[in-house]
Design an enzyme around this catalytic site. Structure first.
Site, PDB file in Angstrom:
ATOM      1  N   GLU A  36       0.832  -1.216   0.000  1.00 58.58           N
ATOM      2  CA  GLU A  36       0.000   0.000   0.000  1.00 58.58           C
ATOM      3  C   GLU A  36       0.865   1.264   0.000  1.00 58.58           C
ATOM      4  O   GLU A  36       0.498   2.279  -0.588  1.00 58.58           O
ATOM      5  CB  GLU A  36      -0.911   0.012   1.236  1.00 58.58           C
ATOM      6  CG  GLU A  36      -2.276  -0.587   1.032  1.00 58.58           C
ATOM      7  CD  GLU A  36      -3.198   0.294   0.207  1.00 58.58           C
ATOM      8  OE1 GLU A  36      -2.897   0.538  -0.978  1.00 58.58           O
ATOM      9  OE2 GLU A  36      -4.225   0.711   0.725  1.00 58.58           O
ATOM     10  N   THR A  41      -3.976  12.129  -5.103  1.00 58.97           N
ATOM     11  CA  THR A  41      -3.895  11.901  -3.654  1.00 58.97           C
ATOM     12  C   THR A  41      -3.254  13.107  -2.970  1.00 58.97           C
ATOM     13  O   THR A  41      -3.691  13.534  -1.891  1.00 58.97           O
ATOM     14  CB  THR A  41      -3.071  10.624  -3.371  1.00 58.97           C
ATOM     15  OG1 THR A  41      -3.581   9.611  -4.224  1.00 58.97           O
ATOM     16  CG2 THR A  41      -3.193  10.171  -1.944  1.00 58.97           C
TER      17      THR A  41
HETATM   18  P1  ADP Z   1      -7.378   3.242  -4.599  1.00 63.95           P
HETATM   19  O1  ADP Z   1      -8.055   3.814  -3.392  1.00 63.95           O
HETATM   20  O2  ADP Z   1      -8.348   2.996  -5.697  1.00 63.95           O
HETATM   21  O3  ADP Z   1      -6.524   2.074  -4.264  1.00 63.95           O
HETATM   22  P2  ADP Z   1      -4.890   4.679  -4.720  1.00 63.95           P
HETATM   23  O4  ADP Z   1      -4.599   6.041  -5.274  1.00 63.95           O
HETATM   24  O5  ADP Z   1      -4.671   4.406  -3.269  1.00 63.95           O
HETATM   25  O6  ADP Z   1      -6.382   4.342  -5.152  1.00 63.95           O
HETATM   26  O7  ADP Z   1      -4.011   3.601  -5.518  1.00 63.95           O
HETATM   27  C1  ADP Z   1      -3.891   3.594  -6.891  1.00 63.95           C
HETATM   28  C2  ADP Z   1      -2.417   3.784  -7.275  1.00 63.95           C
HETATM   29  O8  ADP Z   1      -1.676   2.594  -7.002  1.00 63.95           O
HETATM   30  C3  ADP Z   1      -2.279   4.058  -8.763  1.00 63.95           C
HETATM   31  O9  ADP Z   1      -1.310   5.063  -8.924  1.00 63.95           O
HETATM   32  C4  ADP Z   1      -1.759   2.741  -9.330  1.00 63.95           C
HETATM   33  O10 ADP Z   1      -0.947   2.909 -10.455  1.00 63.95           O
HETATM   34  C5  ADP Z   1      -0.952   2.174  -8.158  1.00 63.95           C
HETATM   35  N1  ADP Z   1      -0.899   0.689  -8.201  1.00 63.95           N
HETATM   36  C6  ADP Z   1       0.209  -0.073  -8.263  1.00 63.95           C
HETATM   37  N2  ADP Z   1      -0.110  -1.387  -8.301  1.00 63.95           N
HETATM   38  C7  ADP Z   1      -1.453  -1.461  -8.284  1.00 63.95           C
HETATM   39  C8  ADP Z   1      -2.377  -2.546  -8.298  1.00 63.95           C
HETATM   40  N3  ADP Z   1      -1.981  -3.824  -8.413  1.00 63.95           N
HETATM   41  N4  ADP Z   1      -3.687  -2.248  -8.261  1.00 63.95           N
HETATM   42  C9  ADP Z   1      -4.112  -0.959  -8.180  1.00 63.95           C
HETATM   43  N5  ADP Z   1      -3.286   0.110  -8.148  1.00 63.95           N
HETATM   44  C10 ADP Z   1      -1.961  -0.139  -8.199  1.00 63.95           C
END
Ligand code: ADP
Length: 311
Positions: free
Chosen positions: A131, A184
């Site tokens: 995360e 974010t």
């Molecule tokens: P959410 O709340 O939808 O998870 P975030 O902004 O916390 O949104 O996370 C999305 C970010 O994480 C994006 O920049 C994405 O490229 C990155 N990321 C890396 N690997 C993954 C994955 N396996 N699944 C989703 N997002 C990913």
């Protein structure tokens, strides 16, 4: 040589914050989630071999699923490696735990394949490393409901302590996801640095009464607790038509409406599926004829969380 073993899993979407519970509360969805397949391989290490649905990095140090899996194997040091396939249904950046679903999925699946050496709190700890790649800081407010299911409260990050709260049987969520991007960094920058004593008192009385309402299945108390005096007034400015959606959903009999995670998704909690579906229609009506694409979902609050499936 070890024979190959594989596991199919469903990794659910989640709603974090839940109005008054910024950074600590979350709940798990049932009808929204990713699928993953993880299999052992004689070649040590982690490889992401397939990603379908959205364009995400295959490099294991850039994909949250790879980073969390690596954290687990650094600790376990298994004599096999793992191949990961990700079938993504939750749009990255939606605010319904897309990254958490992947970060939780890989460690949950490896744990299953290895005979469950770790408990749920330990799995959350590994997944937090993943995360952190998505959000630059370790947090568990989406991971906890994905891994434990139901409603969760992150009591403390260090040491990690997660409380699983009961879920009233008729609790349904409705989500609208406007297909816009909220950075974010922007969602963080807009937050106040200080809160007043008055706001604090309001917020912790709402968190306390929300937890009590879950334990006592008191839907009316839940309704009176789903308020956010601190974050929502600021972040809602980044979400088009937020106030209209909130008004329309509450008029349908919803218990409460707020921002899912850091947005742009908006969640509503309702008692019973028929109210949750009426809320969905009310949400759609607000966004129809506006030039924004959107998706809606209705889901029971999922008491189980991430799980093994047949295929
Ligand atoms: P959410 O709340 O939808 O998870 P975030 O902004 O916390 O949104 O996370 C999305 C970010 O994480 C994006 O920049 C994405 O490229 C990155 N990321 C890396 N690997 C993954 C994955 N396996 N699944 C989703 N997002 C990913």
């Amino acid at each position: 040589m070890n024979s190959t073993k594989e596991v199919y899993i469903f990794s659910p979407g989640t709603v974090s914050n839940v109005s008054c519970g910024f950074d600590v509360l979350g709940f798990c969805l049932e009808t929204v989630g990713d699928k993953m397949v993880v299999r052992t391989s004689p070649q040590k290490g982690i490889r992401i071999t397939k990603i379908e649905g959205f364009d995400l990095p295959f490099e294991t140090d850039k994909n949250v699923a790879g980073v969390s899996a690596q954290a687990l194997i650094d600790d376990l040091k298994p004599d096999v490696g793992f191949e990961i396939e990700i079938y993504k249904h939750i749009k990255p950046g939606s605010g319904i735990g897309s990254s958490a679903a992947s970060a939780a999925g890989s460690v949950f699946a490896i744990n299953e394949l290895m005979g469950k050496p770790y408990d749920k709190t330990q799995l959350t700890q590994f997944a937090m490393k993943g995360e952190a790649v998505a959000s630059q800081s370790e947090h568990a407010d989406n991971l906890a409901p994905a891994i434990f299911g139901g409603f969760t409260l992150v009591k403390s990050l260090s040491p990690l302590e997660i409380l699983k709260l009961p879920v009233p049987d008729e609790l349904y969520a409705t989500i609208i996801h406007p297909q816009i991007e909220i950075k974010t960094a922007e969602a963080r920058a807009i937050l106040p640095k200080m809160v007043s004593m008055q706001q604090g008192i309001l917020q912790w009385s709402n968190v306390g009464s929300l937890v009590h309402a879950l334990h006592t299945e008191d839907y009316e108390l839940l309704k009176r607790s789903l308020h956010d005096a601190i974050v929502e007034p600021h972040r809602s400015q980044l979400i088009p038509h937020f106030n209209e959606i909130k008004k329309a959903t509450l008029e349908c009999g919803a218990l409460g409406t707020g921002i899912s995670g850091s947005g742009p998704s908006i969640f509503t909690l309702s008692k019973g599926e028929s109210t949750a579906k009426a809320v969905e229609q009310a949400m759609r009506k607000v966004y129809e004829n506006k030039s924004i694409d959107f998706e809606t979902y209705v889901s029971k609050v999922n008491p189980e969380g991430i799980k093994v499936i047949n295929s």
